[in-house]
Design a protein around this motif. Structure first.
Motif, PDB file in Angstrom:
ATOM      1  N   ARG A   1       0.876  -1.178   0.000  1.00  0.00           N
ATOM      2  CA  ARG A   1       0.000   0.000   0.000  1.00  0.00           C
ATOM      3  C   ARG A   1       0.905   1.217   0.000  1.00  0.00           C
ATOM      4  NH1 ARG A   1      -1.819  -3.881   3.071  1.00  0.00           N
ATOM      5  NH2 ARG A   1      -0.792  -3.162   4.953  1.00  0.00           N
ATOM      6  N   THR A   2       0.755   2.037  -1.026  1.00  0.00           N
ATOM      7  CA  THR A   2       1.631   3.199  -1.174  1.00  0.00           C
ATOM      8  C   THR A   2       0.788   4.466  -1.255  1.00  0.00           C
ATOM      9  OG1 THR A   2       3.175   1.833  -2.434  1.00  0.00           O
ATOM     10  CG2 THR A   2       3.465   4.226  -2.565  1.00  0.00           C
ATOM     11  N   ASN A   3       1.113   5.417  -0.417  1.00  0.00           N
ATOM     12  CA  ASN A   3       0.482   6.744  -0.453  1.00  0.00           C
ATOM     13  C   ASN A   3       1.578   7.759  -0.722  1.00  0.00           C
ATOM     14  OD1 ASN A   3      -2.134   5.843   0.347  1.00  0.00           O
ATOM     15  ND2 ASN A   3      -1.341   5.616   2.420  1.00  0.00           N
ATOM     16  N   SER A   4       1.327   8.640  -1.662  1.00  0.00           N
ATOM     17  CA  SER A   4       2.332   9.660  -1.940  1.00  0.00           C
ATOM     18  C   SER A   4       1.648  10.967  -2.315  1.00  0.00           C
ATOM     19  CB  SER A   4       3.267   9.215  -3.078  1.00  0.00           C
ATOM     20  OG  SER A   4       2.538   9.045  -4.271  1.00  0.00           O
ATOM     21  N   TRP A   5       2.341  12.038  -2.054  1.00  0.00           N
ATOM     22  CA  TRP A   5       1.870  13.358  -2.486  1.00  0.00           C
ATOM     23  C   TRP A   5       3.053  14.225  -2.838  1.00  0.00           C
ATOM     24  CZ3 TRP A   5       3.360  17.431   0.603  1.00  0.00           C
ATOM     25  CH2 TRP A   5       3.623  17.157   1.939  1.00  0.00           C
ATOM     26  N   LEU A   6       2.786  15.158  -3.709  1.00  0.00           N
ATOM     27  CA  LEU A   6       3.819  16.057  -4.192  1.00  0.00           C
ATOM     28  C   LEU A   6       3.239  17.464  -4.211  1.00  0.00           C
ATOM     29  CD1 LEU A   6       6.474  15.885  -6.680  1.00  0.00           C
ATOM     30  CD2 LEU A   6       4.593  17.278  -7.476  1.00  0.00           C
ATOM     31  N   LEU A   7       4.022  18.415  -3.791  1.00  0.00           N
ATOM     32  CA  LEU A   7       3.633  19.816  -3.814  1.00  0.00           C
ATOM     33  C   LEU A   7       4.822  20.605  -4.342  1.00  0.00           C
ATOM     34  CD1 LEU A   7       1.395  21.799  -3.036  1.00  0.00           C
ATOM     35  CD2 LEU A   7       2.461  22.005  -0.805  1.00  0.00           C
ATOM     36  N   GLY A   8       4.570  21.428  -5.329  1.00  0.00           N
ATOM     37  CA  GLY A   8       5.677  22.164  -5.920  1.00  0.00           C
ATOM     38  C   GLY A   8       5.229  23.492  -6.493  1.00  0.00           C
ATOM     39  N   VAL A   9       6.205  24.301  -6.784  1.00  0.00           N
ATOM     40  CA  VAL A   9       5.964  25.604  -7.385  1.00  0.00           C
ATOM     41  C   VAL A   9       7.051  25.816  -8.445  1.00  0.00           C
ATOM     42  CG1 VAL A   9       7.285  26.856  -5.631  1.00  0.00           C
ATOM     43  CG2 VAL A   9       5.500  28.033  -6.872  1.00  0.00           C
ATOM     44  N   SER A  10       6.644  26.433  -9.573  1.00  0.00           N
ATOM     45  CA  SER A  10       7.629  26.717 -10.613  1.00  0.00           C
ATOM     46  C   SER A  10       7.283  28.032 -11.287  1.00  0.00           C
ATOM     47  CB  SER A  10       7.686  25.588 -11.647  1.00  0.00           C
ATOM     48  OG  SER A  10       6.500  25.563 -12.408  1.00  0.00           O
ATOM     49  N   ARG A  11       8.299  28.626 -11.881  1.00  0.00           N
ATOM     50  CA  ARG A  11       8.107  29.907 -12.564  1.00  0.00           C
ATOM     51  C   ARG A  11       9.066  29.990 -13.739  1.00  0.00           C
ATOM     52  NH1 ARG A  11       6.181  35.333 -11.671  1.00  0.00           N
ATOM     53  NH2 ARG A  11       7.459  36.727 -12.906  1.00  0.00           N
ATOM     54  N   LYS A  12       8.523  30.498 -14.857  1.00  0.00           N
ATOM     55  CA  LYS A  12       9.350  30.744 -16.038  1.00  0.00           C
ATOM     56  C   LYS A  12       9.677  32.232 -16.079  1.00  0.00           C
ATOM     57  CE  LYS A  12       9.763  30.050 -20.943  1.00  0.00           C
ATOM     58  NZ  LYS A  12       9.194  29.517 -22.151  1.00  0.00           N
ATOM     59  N   PHE A  13      10.903  32.532 -16.420  1.00  0.00           N
ATOM     60  CA  PHE A  13      11.363  33.920 -16.489  1.00  0.00           C
ATOM     61  C   PHE A  13      11.597  34.313 -17.949  1.00  0.00           C
ATOM     62  CE2 PHE A  13      12.590  32.259 -12.368  1.00  0.00           C
ATOM     63  CZ  PHE A  13      12.139  33.252 -11.514  1.00  0.00           C
ATOM     64  N   THR A  14      11.667  35.613 -18.191  1.00  0.00           N
ATOM     65  CA  THR A  14      11.880  36.100 -19.558  1.00  0.00           C
ATOM     66  C   THR A  14      13.295  35.826 -20.048  1.00  0.00           C
ATOM     67  OG1 THR A  14      12.406  38.303 -18.716  1.00  0.00           O
ATOM     68  CG2 THR A  14      10.130  37.912 -19.409  1.00  0.00           C
ATOM     69  N   THR A  15      14.134  35.288 -19.210  1.00  0.00           N
ATOM     70  CA  THR A  15      15.482  34.904 -19.628  1.00  0.00           C
ATOM     71  C   THR A  15      15.497  33.507 -20.232  1.00  0.00           C
ATOM     72  OG1 THR A  15      15.943  34.044 -17.423  1.00  0.00           O
ATOM     73  CG2 THR A  15      16.584  36.326 -17.871  1.00  0.00           C
ATOM     74  N   GLY A  16      14.332  32.869 -20.341  1.00  0.00           N
ATOM     75  CA  GLY A  16      14.249  31.506 -20.852  1.00  0.00           C
ATOM     76  C   GLY A  16      14.483  30.466 -19.788  1.00  0.00           C
ATOM     77  N   SER A  17      14.656  30.905 -18.561  1.00  0.00           N
ATOM     78  CA  SER A  17      14.920  29.989 -17.449  1.00  0.00           C
ATOM     79  C   SER A  17      13.614  29.607 -16.769  1.00  0.00           C
ATOM     80  CB  SER A  17      15.818  30.658 -16.406  1.00  0.00           C
ATOM     81  OG  SER A  17      16.994  31.126 -16.983  1.00  0.00           O
ATOM     82  N   THR A  18      13.574  28.383 -16.303  1.00  0.00           N
ATOM     83  CA  THR A  18      12.464  27.920 -15.484  1.00  0.00           C
ATOM     84  C   THR A  18      13.044  27.407 -14.178  1.00  0.00           C
ATOM     85  OG1 THR A  18      11.235  27.266 -17.456  1.00  0.00           O
ATOM     86  CG2 THR A  18      10.482  26.363 -15.358  1.00  0.00           C
ATOM     87  N   LEU A  19      12.516  27.895 -13.080  1.00  0.00           N
ATOM     88  CA  LEU A  19      12.998  27.513 -11.764  1.00  0.00           C
ATOM     89  C   LEU A  19      11.842  26.867 -11.013  1.00  0.00           C
ATOM     90  CD1 LEU A  19      15.440  27.686  -9.840  1.00  0.00           C
ATOM     91  CD2 LEU A  19      14.497  29.849  -9.019  1.00  0.00           C
TER      92      LEU A  19
END
Length: 186
Positions: A64-82
């Protein structure tokens, strides 16, 4: 009186509404381009109950496996995604006799934090295309704003011209009727 005509034109004119609709459409285009750089929230919850029949002696009877994920991301005008993600996985197992003999724990869990960085290098090298699209949308918006102002000015000038033509025609009619009445009395 001319102010009343201008106010009525701005409130009730279909042409005025059409002019504003075009302006709002270009404003929406600008917002859609800028939306590519919004901060995104990622959430995922997963629950798995496995009672697979295994032929080998190594497999557990039940997992029995329970998992969760929480994240945040943002793309910048420099072409970078963090991005930053945090995940938690909890597994509870009915161990097989082989796993019990190895002193394996029936409960396992782990926490994982991930920092992601992505940089576009080829077609959008360091955000060149993104910055150009933002600039293009901004310039189109400014152009639409100027066109809207010009169109409203033209509409109001046409309205004032029609009002003044009507006013002078009415005054000429009054003078003509007065002259006719004087002529009839003579």
């Amino acid at each position: 009186k001319i102010q009343d005509v201008i106010d009525m034109t701005l409130k009730q004119s279909l042409s005025y509404n059409d002019i504003n609709l075009g302006y709002q459409k270009s404003e929406l285009s600008r917002y859609l381009v800028e939306a590519n750089f919004d901060t995104s929230l990622i959430a995922k919850i997963q629950n798995e109950d496995s009672k697979a029949e295994m032929l080998g002696a190594i497999a557990n009877d039940r997992d029995r496996t329970n998992s969760w994920l929480l994240g945040v991301s943002r793309k910048f005008t420099t072409g970078s995604t963090l991005g930053l993600d945090y995940s938690y996985v909890h597994r509870d197992s009915d161990l097989s006799p082989y796993a019990i003999s190895l002193n394996a724990s029936p409960v396992q869990y782990y926490h994982l934090t991930t920092l992601n960085f992505k940089q576009d290098l080829l077609s959008n090298a360091f955000g060149y295309r993104d910055r150009r699209s933002v600039l293009s949308a901004e310039l189109q918006f400014q152009r639409a704003k100027l066109e809207r102002d010009e169109s409203i000015e033209e509409l109001l000038l046409q309205t004032i011209k029609i009002y003044l033509d009507t006013y002078f025609a009415q005054e000429n009619l009054k003078q003509s009727l007065a002259a006719r009445d004087k002529y009839i009395l003579l």
